[in-house]
Design a protein around this motif. Structure first.
Motif, PDB file in Angstrom:
ATOM      1  N   LEU A 123       1.042  -1.183  -0.039  1.00  0.00           N
ATOM      2  CA  LEU A 123       0.083  -0.050   0.141  1.00  0.00           C
ATOM      3  C   LEU A 123       0.951   1.366  -0.097  1.00  0.00           C
ATOM      4  O   LEU A 123       0.687   2.389  -0.636  1.00  0.00           O
ATOM      5  CB  LEU A 123      -0.932   0.130   1.106  1.00  0.00           C
ATOM      6  N   ALA A 124       1.890   1.457   0.644  1.00  0.00           N
ATOM      7  CA  ALA A 124       2.660   2.394   0.936  1.00  0.00           C
ATOM      8  C   ALA A 124       3.592   2.951  -0.258  1.00  0.00           C
ATOM      9  O   ALA A 124       3.907   3.909  -0.743  1.00  0.00           O
ATOM     10  CB  ALA A 124       3.779   2.360   2.255  1.00  0.00           C
ATOM     11  N   ALA A 125       4.118   1.631  -0.995  1.00  0.00           N
ATOM     12  CA  ALA A 125       4.754   1.927  -2.211  1.00  0.00           C
ATOM     13  C   ALA A 125       3.995   2.073  -3.483  1.00  0.00           C
ATOM     14  O   ALA A 125       4.530   2.627  -4.529  1.00  0.00           O
ATOM     15  CB  ALA A 125       5.480   0.432  -2.547  1.00  0.00           C
ATOM     16  N   LEU A 126       2.858   2.198  -3.242  1.00  0.00           N
ATOM     17  CA  LEU A 126       2.058   2.781  -4.558  1.00  0.00           C
ATOM     18  C   LEU A 126       1.879   3.978  -4.989  1.00  0.00           C
ATOM     19  O   LEU A 126       2.032   4.866  -3.996  1.00  0.00           O
ATOM     20  CB  LEU A 126       0.495   2.107  -4.328  1.00  0.00           C
ATOM     21  N   ILE A 153     -10.205  -7.964  -8.172  1.00  0.00           N
ATOM     22  CA  ILE A 153     -10.712  -8.065  -6.461  1.00  0.00           C
ATOM     23  C   ILE A 153     -11.311  -9.347  -6.354  1.00  0.00           C
ATOM     24  O   ILE A 153     -10.882 -10.093  -5.570  1.00  0.00           O
ATOM     25  CB  ILE A 153     -11.186  -6.661  -6.199  1.00  0.00           C
ATOM     26  N   TYR A 154     -12.405  -9.728  -7.331  1.00  0.00           N
ATOM     27  CA  TYR A 154     -12.987 -10.741  -7.142  1.00  0.00           C
ATOM     28  C   TYR A 154     -12.075 -11.934  -7.234  1.00  0.00           C
ATOM     29  O   TYR A 154     -12.377 -13.103  -6.284  1.00  0.00           O
ATOM     30  CB  TYR A 154     -14.219 -11.113  -8.284  1.00  0.00           C
ATOM     31  N   LYS A 187      -3.751   6.955  -2.311  1.00  0.00           N
ATOM     32  CA  LYS A 187      -3.187   5.661  -2.932  1.00  0.00           C
ATOM     33  C   LYS A 187      -4.068   5.223  -4.053  1.00  0.00           C
ATOM     34  O   LYS A 187      -5.256   5.015  -3.626  1.00  0.00           O
ATOM     35  CB  LYS A 187      -2.844   4.677  -2.091  1.00  0.00           C
ATOM     36  N   SER A 188      -3.422   4.731  -4.893  1.00  0.00           N
ATOM     37  CA  SER A 188      -4.388   4.131  -6.094  1.00  0.00           C
ATOM     38  C   SER A 188      -4.634   2.815  -5.877  1.00  0.00           C
ATOM     39  O   SER A 188      -3.903   2.033  -6.223  1.00  0.00           O
ATOM     40  CB  SER A 188      -3.649   4.801  -7.531  1.00  0.00           C
ATOM     41  N   LEU A 189      -6.048   2.321  -6.049  1.00  0.00           N
ATOM     42  CA  LEU A 189      -6.569   1.347  -6.041  1.00  0.00           C
ATOM     43  C   LEU A 189      -6.426   0.783  -7.342  1.00  0.00           C
ATOM     44  O   LEU A 189      -6.032  -0.575  -7.423  1.00  0.00           O
ATOM     45  CB  LEU A 189      -8.199   1.210  -5.608  1.00  0.00           C
ATOM     46  N   VAL A 190      -6.514   1.395  -8.267  1.00  0.00           N
ATOM     47  CA  VAL A 190      -6.344   1.080  -9.721  1.00  0.00           C
ATOM     48  C   VAL A 190      -5.152   0.374 -10.059  1.00  0.00           C
ATOM     49  O   VAL A 190      -5.102  -0.771 -10.329  1.00  0.00           O
ATOM     50  CB  VAL A 190      -6.911   2.231 -10.665  1.00  0.00           C
ATOM     51  N   HIS A 191      -3.982   1.218  -9.569  1.00  0.00           N
ATOM     52  CA  HIS A 191      -2.717   0.795  -9.760  1.00  0.00           C
ATOM     53  C   HIS A 191      -2.197  -0.410  -8.884  1.00  0.00           C
ATOM     54  O   HIS A 191      -1.645  -1.399  -9.315  1.00  0.00           O
ATOM     55  CB  HIS A 191      -1.602   1.775  -9.343  1.00  0.00           C
ATOM     56  N   GLY A 192      -2.972  -0.292  -7.511  1.00  0.00           N
ATOM     57  CA  GLY A 192      -2.587  -1.344  -6.683  1.00  0.00           C
ATOM     58  C   GLY A 192      -3.069  -2.715  -7.167  1.00  0.00           C
ATOM     59  O   GLY A 192      -2.328  -3.572  -7.099  1.00  0.00           O
ATOM     60  N   PRO A 249      -5.576  -4.227   3.255  1.00  0.00           N
ATOM     61  CA  PRO A 249      -5.160  -2.739   3.388  1.00  0.00           C
ATOM     62  C   PRO A 249      -5.523  -1.832   2.690  1.00  0.00           C
ATOM     63  O   PRO A 249      -5.982  -0.642   2.910  1.00  0.00           O
ATOM     64  CB  PRO A 249      -3.963  -2.931   4.157  1.00  0.00           C
ATOM     65  N   LEU A 250      -5.094  -2.184   1.258  1.00  0.00           N
ATOM     66  CA  LEU A 250      -5.386  -1.110   0.319  1.00  0.00           C
ATOM     67  C   LEU A 250      -6.873  -0.571   0.125  1.00  0.00           C
ATOM     68  O   LEU A 250      -7.254   0.484  -0.219  1.00  0.00           O
ATOM     69  CB  LEU A 250      -4.812  -1.741  -1.109  1.00  0.00           C
ATOM     70  N   MET A 251      -7.743  -1.695   0.084  1.00  0.00           N
ATOM     71  CA  MET A 251      -9.161  -1.554  -0.029  1.00  0.00           C
ATOM     72  C   MET A 251      -9.750  -0.677   1.172  1.00  0.00           C
ATOM     73  O   MET A 251     -10.552   0.184   1.140  1.00  0.00           O
ATOM     74  CB  MET A 251      -9.887  -2.740  -0.167  1.00  0.00           C
TER      75      MET A 251
END
Length: 323
Positions: free
Chosen positions: A105-108, A209-210, A272-277, A297-299
């Motif tokens: 998450l932190a690196a995104l 995600i699914y 932080k980008s959920l798309v990029h993540g 954690p990202l979500m």
């Protein structure tokens, strides 16, 4: 102020429920070829991202360099450094996975659309927000794999720098380049159908995600994640967000930014980008069974940042000089 629930966040929750009830759809590729669909979808997302990138706006945005340095340092240095401080506290293998998820998450890179929208609502520096949100995604293509390569064990995953950068070039960089080359022909089309393309982007993310969570549920990986654990994860992402928000606030004042630049620094530097993540997780971690946990954690952060920044943006918008 009443905060409306974000429809995308609600969609993610619905997808999690479906992945729990019907994990086989995501595990058996002969039923639905999700890997193929998402691979093509990711390339299309970044192709249209390239079409939307404006070279003239990026060039014009270079002048406000102090603001750009603070935002990108927050995104790619301060975030990872704060998570690195907790590394000595890790004692078990399960804690190691959770820590790796936080570090991912932190690196995104920062998110694009919501950063610009929130800066606009708060009456901040919109051109600089566009520049930093756009350039962050490009920087992340290089830096995120480098950060993760320090802590991902290649023996336990598909993590190989050569393979990863080949995939990044094929699935992300080349589509972005082609998109920029075809800007003059497709920019009107993209502008006209921007809302539909946004739905397409979100649809691909929901599919990734699914599949990630379906595989994790089928392996019974969440059996050890209790309600208390989820609460601690949520608390962790809130603490991380607040720390970075306060640091960017202090940095803005130290550098003598006006209110508009401070808003842009805090809003773009804390997202932080959920798309990029989700896209990067697919490329960096391949078919690791723990991918669902890596994305957790990202979500949580995605949902939290939308709610918190929405409230702060509304407060900034009511300041006397913005009215």
């Amino acid at each position: 102020m009443a905060i409306k629930p974000d429809k995308f966040v609600l969609s993610i929750i619905a997808v999690l429920v479906v992945s729990y009830l019907f994990p086989d759809w995501g595990v058996q590729e002969d039923l639905i070829p999700i890997n193929l669909i998402t691979t093509i979808g990711v390339s299309l997302i970044f192709f249209f991202y390239g079409v939307k990138l404006s070279p003239s706006k990026l060039k014009a945005g270079l002048s406000n360099w102090k603001l750009h340095v603070l935002i990108q340092a927050s995104t790619f240095v301060i975030f990872p450094f704060l998570v690195l401080l907790t590394k000595p506290l890790i004692a078990t293998e399960s804690q190691e996975i959770i820590w790796l998820a936080f570090f991912f998450l932190a690196a995104l890179p920062s998110t694009v659309s919501s950063s610009v929208v929130m800066v606009s609502i708060a009456k901040g520096n919109i051109p600089s927000a566009i520049f930093n949100a756009s350039i962050s995604g490009l920087i992340g293509i290089l830096l995120t794999p480098l950060w993760m390569g320090l802590f991902v064990d290649p023996a336990q995953s598909d993590f190989n720098f050569t393979d990863i950068y080949v995939k990044l070039i094929i699935q992300i960089i080349l589509p972005v380049v082609f998109g920029m080359l075809l800007q003059r022909y497709l920019s009107d089309f993209v502008q006209k159908h921007s809302s539909k393309l946004t739905l397409f982007d979100k649809g691909i993310i929901l599919l990734i995600i699914y599949k990630s969570f379906a595989e994790s549920f089928s392996e019974n990986l969440f059996s050890t994640v209790s309600v208390i654990d989820l609460s601690l994860l949520f608390l962790g992402v809130i603490v991380l967000f607040v720390c970075v928000f306060l640091i960017t606030s202090y940095g803005s004042k130290l550098l003598g930014f006006n209110t508009e630049d401070q808003i842009t620094a805090q809003f773009c530097g804390t997202k932080k980008s959920l798309v990029h993540g989700t896209v990067f997780s697919k490329i960096l971690f391949g078919n690791m069974a723990t991918l669902g946990i890596i994305l957790l954690p990202l979500m949580l952060f995605h949902a939290s940042q939308i709610m918190i920044i929405s409230a702060i943006a509304s407060r900034y918008a009511r300041r006397p000089e913005a009215i």
